[in-house]
Design a protein around this motif. Sequence first.
Motif, PDB file in Angstrom:
ATOM      1  N   PRO A 207     -34.851  15.353  13.417  1.00 48.17           N
ATOM      2  CA  PRO A 207     -33.746  16.204  13.846  1.00 48.17           C
ATOM      3  C   PRO A 207     -32.622  16.326  12.812  1.00 48.17           C
ATOM      4  CG  PRO A 207     -33.749  14.148  15.050  1.00 48.17           C
ATOM      5  CD  PRO A 207     -35.020  14.182  14.271  1.00 48.17           C
ATOM      6  N   LYS A 208     -32.484  15.350  11.927  1.00 46.31           N
ATOM      7  CA  LYS A 208     -31.358  15.411  10.994  1.00 46.31           C
ATOM      8  C   LYS A 208     -31.828  15.460   9.548  1.00 46.31           C
ATOM      9  CE  LYS A 208     -28.137  13.308  14.097  1.00 46.31           C
ATOM     10  NZ  LYS A 208     -27.702  12.028  14.647  1.00 46.31           N
ATOM     11  N   ASP A 209     -32.782  14.571   9.230  1.00 44.37           N
ATOM     12  CA  ASP A 209     -33.208  14.462   7.839  1.00 44.37           C
ATOM     13  C   ASP A 209     -34.174  15.577   7.484  1.00 44.37           C
ATOM     14  OD1 ASP A 209     -31.676  12.356   7.500  1.00 44.37           O
ATOM     15  OD2 ASP A 209     -33.274  10.912   7.063  1.00 44.37           O
ATOM     16  N   ASP A 210     -34.404  15.632   6.203  1.00 48.45           N
ATOM     17  CA  ASP A 210     -35.377  16.593   5.700  1.00 48.45           C
ATOM     18  C   ASP A 210     -36.731  15.899   5.681  1.00 48.45           C
ATOM     19  OD1 ASP A 210     -36.616  18.664   4.592  1.00 48.45           O
ATOM     20  OD2 ASP A 210     -35.692  18.479   2.622  1.00 48.45           O
ATOM     21  N   CYS A 211     -37.290  15.711   6.838  1.00 49.12           N
ATOM     22  CA  CYS A 211     -38.505  14.897   6.942  1.00 49.12           C
ATOM     23  C   CYS A 211     -39.398  15.449   8.045  1.00 49.12           C
ATOM     24  CB  CYS A 211     -38.121  13.456   7.273  1.00 49.12           C
ATOM     25  SG  CYS A 211     -39.522  12.403   7.553  1.00 49.12           S
ATOM     26  N   ILE A 212     -40.674  15.456   7.763  1.00 52.96           N
ATOM     27  CA  ILE A 212     -41.651  15.953   8.729  1.00 52.96           C
ATOM     28  C   ILE A 212     -42.717  14.892   8.912  1.00 52.96           C
ATOM     29  CG2 ILE A 212     -43.383  17.720   9.166  1.00 52.96           C
ATOM     30  CD1 ILE A 212     -41.648  19.381   7.116  1.00 52.96           C
ATOM     31  N   ALA A 213     -43.073  14.640  10.135  1.00 50.98           N
ATOM     32  CA  ALA A 213     -44.166  13.693  10.405  1.00 50.98           C
ATOM     33  C   ALA A 213     -45.372  14.492  10.866  1.00 50.98           C
ATOM     34  CB  ALA A 213     -43.753  12.706  11.479  1.00 50.98           C
ATOM     35  N   GLU A 253     -31.811  11.022  18.095  1.00 46.51           N
ATOM     36  CA  GLU A 253     -30.964  10.562  16.994  1.00 46.51           C
ATOM     37  C   GLU A 253     -31.756  10.432  15.696  1.00 46.51           C
ATOM     38  OE1 GLU A 253     -27.578  10.007  17.100  1.00 46.51           O
ATOM     39  OE2 GLU A 253     -27.902  11.065  19.000  1.00 46.51           O
ATOM     40  N   GLY A 254     -33.033  10.476  15.807  1.00 51.89           N
ATOM     41  CA  GLY A 254     -33.863  10.366  14.621  1.00 51.89           C
ATOM     42  C   GLY A 254     -34.090   8.948  14.147  1.00 51.89           C
ATOM     43  N   THR A 255     -33.782   7.962  14.973  1.00 51.25           N
ATOM     44  CA  THR A 255     -33.942   6.587  14.537  1.00 51.25           C
ATOM     45  C   THR A 255     -35.359   6.080  14.743  1.00 51.25           C
ATOM     46  OG1 THR A 255     -33.145   5.963  16.701  1.00 51.25           O
ATOM     47  CG2 THR A 255     -31.568   5.892  14.898  1.00 51.25           C
TER      48      THR A 255
END
Lengths: 804, 519
Positions: A207-213, A253-255
């Motif tokens: 949701p926040k970082d530039d990251c894809i799983a 929260e993306g944690t």
Amino acid sequence: MVEHGDIRVVHRGGSKINSREPVVTNDSRFLLCASGERVKVFSTSTEECVHDLRGHTDLVTGVLLRPTNHLQVYSCSVDGTVRLWDFTDGILIKVQLDYCSVCVTCSWLMFDIVCMCVCAELFQLVAVHLPQSGDQLVEAQELSAVLSNVSSNPAATGFGRGVRAPPLRSPNAPPGAITYPKTDSPHLLTTQRKGGKNTLMCIACHPKDDCIATGHEDGKIRLWRNFNHKKEYTYTTLHWHHNAVSSLRFTPEGTNLLSGGLESVLVQWRYNQESERDFLPRLGSAITHIAVSPDGTLFCTSHSDNKITIIQSCVKVSAVIQGLVNGESVRTDLMVDPRSKSLVLNGKPGHLQFYSLQRDKLLYNLDIVQQEYIHELGLQQFEVVKVAFDAPGNWMATVEERKPKAAEPEINLKLWAFDEQTQSFVLNTTVSAPHEAQITSMCFSQAADGQTSMLVSASEDGHFKAWQLPRSAYEGPSWSCDFVGDYRGLAPQCCCFSADGSLLAVSFQEVVTVWSPASWELLTTLSQPPKAIRDLCFGRLGCSKYLMGTTASNLLCCWNLLTCSLEWSTSMDVSLLLSDPLTENMAAFCCQAESTDLFVFKPSEPRPVASLKAVCSGKVTRAVFAPREEMLESCEESSQWLNRSQLYFLTQHMLFIDDSVAMTPFYLLLGKHRKQENQDSLTRLSAELMPLPRGSLAIKELLQSPAHVLPSTSVLCSMFVESLLVSVADGSEESKHAEEEMESEKEEEDSEGEMESRTPRPEPASPGLQSAESAAPALTKAQLKELRRVKKLDHGWLADLLLS
Amino acid sequence: MASFKPTKIQVYPKLGEKVTQDTLYWKNYKAPVQIKEFGAITSIDFSPVAPHNFAVTAFTRIHIYGPFSQEPVKTLTRFKDTAYCGRFRSDGQLLVAGCEDSVVRLFDVSGKAALRMFRGHTKAVHVTDFTSDRYQILTGSDDYTCRLWDIPNATELNSYREHTDYVRCGVTSKLNRDLFITGSYDHTLKLFDARADKSVMTMDHGQPVESLLLYPSEGLLVSAGGRHVKVWDLLKGGQPLVSMKNHHKTVTCLCLSSNGQRLLSASLDRHVKVYNTTNYKVVHNFDYAASILSLALAPNDESIVAGMTNSILSIKHRKSPEESAEVSGQQRRTPSYRVFVKGKNYAPKQDDYLVSKPVKQHLAKYDKQLRTFNVSNSLDTALTWTRLRKPEITVAVIKELDRRGTLKNALAGRDEQWLARLLNFLIGNLVDPRFAAVLAPAAEMILDVYRRVVGQSPLVDRQLLRLQELLEREIDYQQDLLEVLGMLDTLFASSLPRLEVPHPGTSRCFYWASCNYTF
């Protein structure tokens, strides 16, 4: 079918609630999920269904909260509409019509743009701008195709939350590729291929970082970082799952990253500290979807056994919403528990589910196999294949079976006693390997007063065994084998006790053997060659002297056990035969080309009490009569058979019920008339088949109906006159048709001497006639004779045609 | 979250005796006290008066033991040759015994020397007894005669020469001073009346009679001879009532339990059988180390004394009620249990706030390992259970591994020692029909996995050969059984009038899949 408006087939329940991922509302109080043609609103704390949002006419494929108003929800469906609901009150606010010609398979929402995957021929990703208007019915005009050739798997498309992160999705081919449509031209990034088993299964965006799983078929999760910078991305691999990852989700929260798969373990990975994992094991069955509430306190997992589990922050399961488990196949028959009046069928693997029909709710699951279920693909598991209840519901017998590769099947017969204290069944006896081969049929002796229950199991090893509960035993009663019977080394197929338990019928291929359970003497044998017996059923109450059987050669036979002779038989392809335990009625399902017909009859007479054409499409696999809670007072002859019980049946997909509603005869007649008008051209072809009964029928109806319920004479006149006419033969009749006629004629001659019943042969071109025929009240014998005579005349005439 | 379901240990039907009231009663004895005598113990007799001492006749002596002493309280040694049949009088004061030297001696229990010596028999005297009036003695001898003697005068009153072989047993009536019964090796039992000069009743047992017993009511007579125990109704003129053949060697001794409800028979086949006297069915069975010659029950069944051919006297005392309760009580009093129940019996008060604690699931070690998918370790753990004589557990774990499809992984990659242990287990249990269905595929799998290394270890090779031999024998055995079954089927089929109805007894319980192994 208008003629049978008094009997309806209603879809009763058992729709999937796990087809799409559930949605948790902002306040975490409600859970919304798509369930068949409805959207169901469940309370997250009490597990109760609060509202049922009805309106769609086809499968609901997506449920989304409206971002601007958190009390409203969008739903989209295969019928091509998007509807807006107020889920707290359960009101439909707006209908937005989209494409009418295409199906929406899934949808996502960003602000007020609904992006949906639509399928015309290819799967396509389309953005729809929903117009802001106050109307109830709005047609969306602003459509823009985003991507074409998308994967049909909805989990394989994901959306980023950030302002700059555009939608992301993966195409169907090639496997293991992510498309990244930053600009108008999609950009392909091919991942490293290792062994080729890394097909992308699901995708989630941080949701926040530039990251894809991304989750892959080989059980690996890949975390892609710096995706927005072209060509500079890095990725890390997380591997815990041993089967495909079916769902991935980041917490708001993306944690944390949640993942689930076939192992039915919810894995929580710490974002940036991926070595730390939390597990929530043994959730029951494979996880299909994971949803997280917007505040991150609740996780919801959908499971393949039609279950939604609500989990409080990955610590403990707080609620379980369980629908009717509709496994791959219901191997046990549908059964009605005599005590709770609930439907019993296969549930979770190794379990039986007790499902309340009145409340459409699962009562409980009974663990039959009592073994740890190993979630692994291709593993042979124990399956419950047979269930039987005795008449008062004190005993239940189950058979479980496991077929290991290249080894003998393992079979266990278990007998369960009803425990009054716990109000559930308790295991009493386990018989391992009761037979050497698969058990084909099992039934309890039906003597209602009897203290001594008897169970008979028939197996493909050529024996049938009787099991009895010995009276005196030192440590509690347990069941033991009482008798082993066989007949000429043939394999028994079905077994059935008579209503008073004094006779046992066991079918060995084409022979029915009748035994006396008291002395285990073979009383008589009945047979109707040439094909094997498929179903056996004793009549009840007044018809208990009759034994019904269906054969594989499309014959429905009725034997009289007093004279030990065939009472009547008729040629009909009965796929399922069952008797109503409360009345004398029996129901037969006839499977024809595409649809299934239902006939209800009494064994004493070869004419149906009621018949319903095309009850449903597809084959009816299982059916059961369930007693009503209170008896109906219906005087309608054709619906009387439903007064005491309801008929439930299971098609390939859903559970249906035959229900009766009151209707005036006025409606009936008008409806019929309208129908005939529509299908006039269709009836013509086969009109010459039975001119007389049809005419007499209409006359009879007209004369016998009370005058005040009849429509105006002008309406009836043409119908009446038409019915009296002998229709002219169609000159262009094909020779093939004539051949069919001859064949059917021959069949009739074969069964001459026995009473002839109306033979429901497939007559594809004449639904109108068929319906008129089935609505007909009983034909008298004289009429039948007349019919036969006319038919014979026809036959000669047709032969002439054929020669010329 | 569902909890882990532990591996199901199959409960196999117990093939042994069922637990009945009789087994509970007859098992409630302490471990036997064993005393070595000088020779075969031919007779044991309890004194009718408290403290119920008993006389044990063995070789040339008669030892009198107290009820609880393991040393004889008295020894009578004045015999020239082997003594036979030491019997107490009903007041417990006098004891009579026969001897190989044909002299019958009468002893005072408190004295040492014989009070009277009765001479007259010409051969060994095997039977002595007092009549119910306490003044006469009955004797039976190998010279085919039985005689009545007067104690005060030490004179012979009468002599009966009706038997045609050795007289080896006899009883006197406890109710009538004139009646007595003798049994002989000429297969007959004869009832004599001292008032008449000849026998009044003769019964044919069919075998040499070894022992006789009169019921307390004296209506029924029990005789033992050969392998048969027979019951005769004296009131119906010696009509045979029941014949029992439960031993497979000669029955040597009979006795009755104190309440008269159970009959015990001892035999040379080392067994003691307990019969119910209402239906004459065997209700219990004792095993002894050697052939039993004599058996006696103390009043109230306080102890069972058996004398054997290997000159061992075995005395079993009944457990006192405290003792039998103590065994179970001791287990319960372990500290861990006390910790476990601590606070359990506390009843909450009305305002108490109840904090529920999750119940911890207790799992066996192999289950814990199975839960974490440690398949090899769980198999290791399961194999240790064989030491505890619980092959069911090992078999259940092997079955579970097979169900999970991981048995091959668990079996592979083991060393020689481990493999030898597993093969040992297989050799012990493979042919057990209860386990064969599970162990046969496992054995096949072992052969598949270790086929390459066969021949490298002499230890494993030897065991494999043993296994092969065992299986070949078993296959032959099964084949024979199937042949027998086929013969029986033919017999049943021919004896039954209706072909369609098979006999319910012909279920195939002997069958198990014969497995063919190729080494």
